[in-house]
Enzyme design. Structure first.
Site, PDB file in Angstrom:
ATOM      1  N   TYR A  93      -7.377   7.352   3.602  1.00 23.99           N
ATOM      2  CA  TYR A  93      -7.339   5.340   2.338  1.00 23.99           C
ATOM      3  C   TYR A  93      -6.532   4.478   2.518  1.00 23.99           C
ATOM      4  O   TYR A  93      -7.004   3.621   2.593  1.00 23.99           O
ATOM      5  CB  TYR A  93      -6.911   6.283   0.852  1.00 23.99           C
ATOM      6  CG  TYR A  93      -6.688   5.220   0.157  1.00 23.99           C
ATOM      7  CD1 TYR A  93      -8.301   4.709  -0.497  1.00 23.99           C
ATOM      8  CD2 TYR A  93      -5.793   4.601  -0.498  1.00 23.99           C
ATOM      9  CE1 TYR A  93      -8.071   3.243  -1.623  1.00 23.99           C
ATOM     10  CE2 TYR A  93      -5.399   3.240  -0.965  1.00 23.99           C
ATOM     11  CZ  TYR A  93      -6.603   2.917  -1.669  1.00 23.99           C
ATOM     12  OH  TYR A  93      -6.081   1.717  -2.163  1.00 23.99           O
ATOM     13  N   GLU A 139       0.553  -1.023  -0.336  1.00 27.38           N
ATOM     14  CA  GLU A 139       0.246   0.097  -0.032  1.00 27.38           C
ATOM     15  C   GLU A 139       0.607   1.341   0.007  1.00 27.38           C
ATOM     16  O   GLU A 139       0.513   2.196  -0.599  1.00 27.38           O
ATOM     17  CB  GLU A 139      -0.975   0.305   1.010  1.00 27.38           C
ATOM     18  CG  GLU A 139      -2.333  -0.991   0.856  1.00 27.38           C
ATOM     19  CD  GLU A 139      -3.261  -0.833  -0.698  1.00 27.38           C
ATOM     20  OE1 GLU A 139      -3.235   0.397  -0.233  1.00 27.38           O
ATOM     21  OE2 GLU A 139      -3.573  -1.602  -0.591  1.00 27.38           O
ATOM     22  N   ASP A 185     -10.334   4.607  -3.903  1.00 33.21           N
ATOM     23  CA  ASP A 185      -9.111   4.732  -4.658  1.00 33.21           C
ATOM     24  C   ASP A 185      -9.240   5.200  -6.372  1.00 33.21           C
ATOM     25  O   ASP A 185     -11.302   5.572  -6.131  1.00 33.21           O
ATOM     26  CB  ASP A 185      -7.588   4.268  -5.168  1.00 33.21           C
ATOM     27  CG  ASP A 185      -8.020   2.582  -5.685  1.00 33.21           C
ATOM     28  OD1 ASP A 185      -9.334   2.911  -6.338  1.00 33.21           O
ATOM     29  OD2 ASP A 185      -7.174   1.877  -5.819  1.00 33.21           O
TER      30      ASP A 185
END
Ligand code: SF4
Length: 361
Positions: A127, A44, A145
């Site tokens: 996020y 990520e 996203d």
């Protein structure tokens, strides 16, 4: 009386589609198996602003070198930055390293599983916290996203323009969250956006959501998300100095901690400015007296908020090097790929090395 038709998109078919079409990625767990939270964490961080294809080789090298959060926490920042070189957005390397250390110090080496705790870690925003909670721990989280924004904008034919539409799209996404398989659902939506609901030429005929998609119904999926016309980015200029010593080594300068490319190594240059550097400015920043070779070609690099055009100045050091502010070091050409240098500086090296080697002292 006829029943009023619901306008809410139906995502029931999405997971069935994903079970057959999921993309294999090295950080993803096999179907039905739990994810490795450390792998999801590293991926990520790397995937922020970077494509899957670019991340895969870096991810594999990274987890081979540091296979656990414990190993990463023990690594030196210099080594982590070097492993990141070429991937861009270098602050992420420091954040990931800081994050691993905080996981060791505050969470006894266990990556926390709630969005709130995750957000308290360095470099983890809303996020990434949601993505980790869902993908690594299968917790309910609204993971939105760019791909998911596009899918939502089309499903709901969202009239608001980006970037103002982001908040609306988040709310739309929230209304569609399933009751289980949260991690799979988040990844399924991302995969749908990346492979079917693409920015151009979306493959609506293959889409599991086509029957309730408003943009498809209106015959104009590509019109969404609606966009505000982008402003032109400013163009900056600089002169970059590549100086080689008698041993064939080149001079590097460390960038300040904080800001763009924090703490990474670069070839010394004039400040990156909107105006062409005057001769006085060039003289003031040159690490050696001038009289250098200047190849005609320019090196261009595009950042998110400006473009940079660099003019090369190449020279052989004949004596003392003037060390302006900052930390300097010499490096052999062959060692440059192993040093934490941004890809822009590798572009500079690729142009400078053959020219310097050819040019007589
Ligand atoms: Fe995207 Fe077309 Fe699917 Fe709508 S039907 S979500 S526009 S691919």
């Amino acid at each position: 009386m006829a029943k009023k038709k619901s306008t809410k998109p139906n995502t029931d078919t999405l997971l069935t589609w994903w079970d057959k079409n999921r993309r294999a990625m090295p950080w993803r767990a096999e179907a039905g198996k739990p994810a490795n939270p450390y792998h999801v964490l590293v991926s990520e961080f790397m995937l922020q602003q970077t494509t899957v294809a670019a991340v895969i080789p870096y991810f594999l090298k990274f987890i081979k070198k540091w296979p656990s959060v414990q190993a990463l926490a023990k690594a030196s920042l210099e080594d982590v930055r070097a492993a990141w070189a070429g991937l861009g957005y270098y602050r992420r390397a420091k954040f990931l390293h800081d994050c691993a250390r905080m996981v060791m110090e505050k969470h006894k080496g266990r990556i926390p599983d709630t969005e709130e705790e995750l957000r308290a870690l360095p470099g983890i925003g809303a996020y990434t916290a949601a993505a980790l909670a869902a993908i690594a721990f299968d917790h309910k989280a609204n993971v939105v996203d760019g791909n998911v924004e596009r899918v939502m904008a089309r499903l709901f034919a969202c009239a608001e323009k980006m970037p103002a539409a982001k908040a609306v799209l988040r709310k739309h996404a929230e209304t569609l969250l399933p009751k289980k398989r949260f991690g799979d659902y988040a990844q399924a939506l991302m995969d749908l956006g990346a492979t079917v609901c693409t920015p151009r030429n979306p493959q609506c005929g293959d889409c599991p959501l086509q029957t309730t998609c408003l943009a498809r119904g209106a015959g104009q999926p590509e019109a969404y998300p609606r966009k505000t016309v982008k402003k032109k980015v400013p163009k900056k200029k600089a002169v970059v100095f590549v100086v080689q010593d008698k041993k064939g080594r080149v001079l590097l300068r460390r960038r300040p901690e904080g800001g763009l490319y924090a703490g990474m190594w670069e070839f010394p240059s004039t400040p990156w400015a909107l105006k062409e550097a005057s001769l006085k400015v060039v003289n003031n920043h040159a690490p050696a007296p001038l009289g250098w070779h200047t190849p005609k070609e320019r090196i261009r690099h595009v950042f998110s908020h400006f473009e940079l055009e660099m003019t090369l100045r190449l020279g052989h050091s004949k004596g003392t090097i003037v060390q302006h502010n900052g930390e300097y070091r010499w490096s052999a050409w062959r060692d440059l790929p192993h040093i934490a240098m941004p890809s822009l500086m590798h572009k500079v090296a690729a142009r400078a090395e053959p020219a310097l080697k050819k040019k007589k002292r």
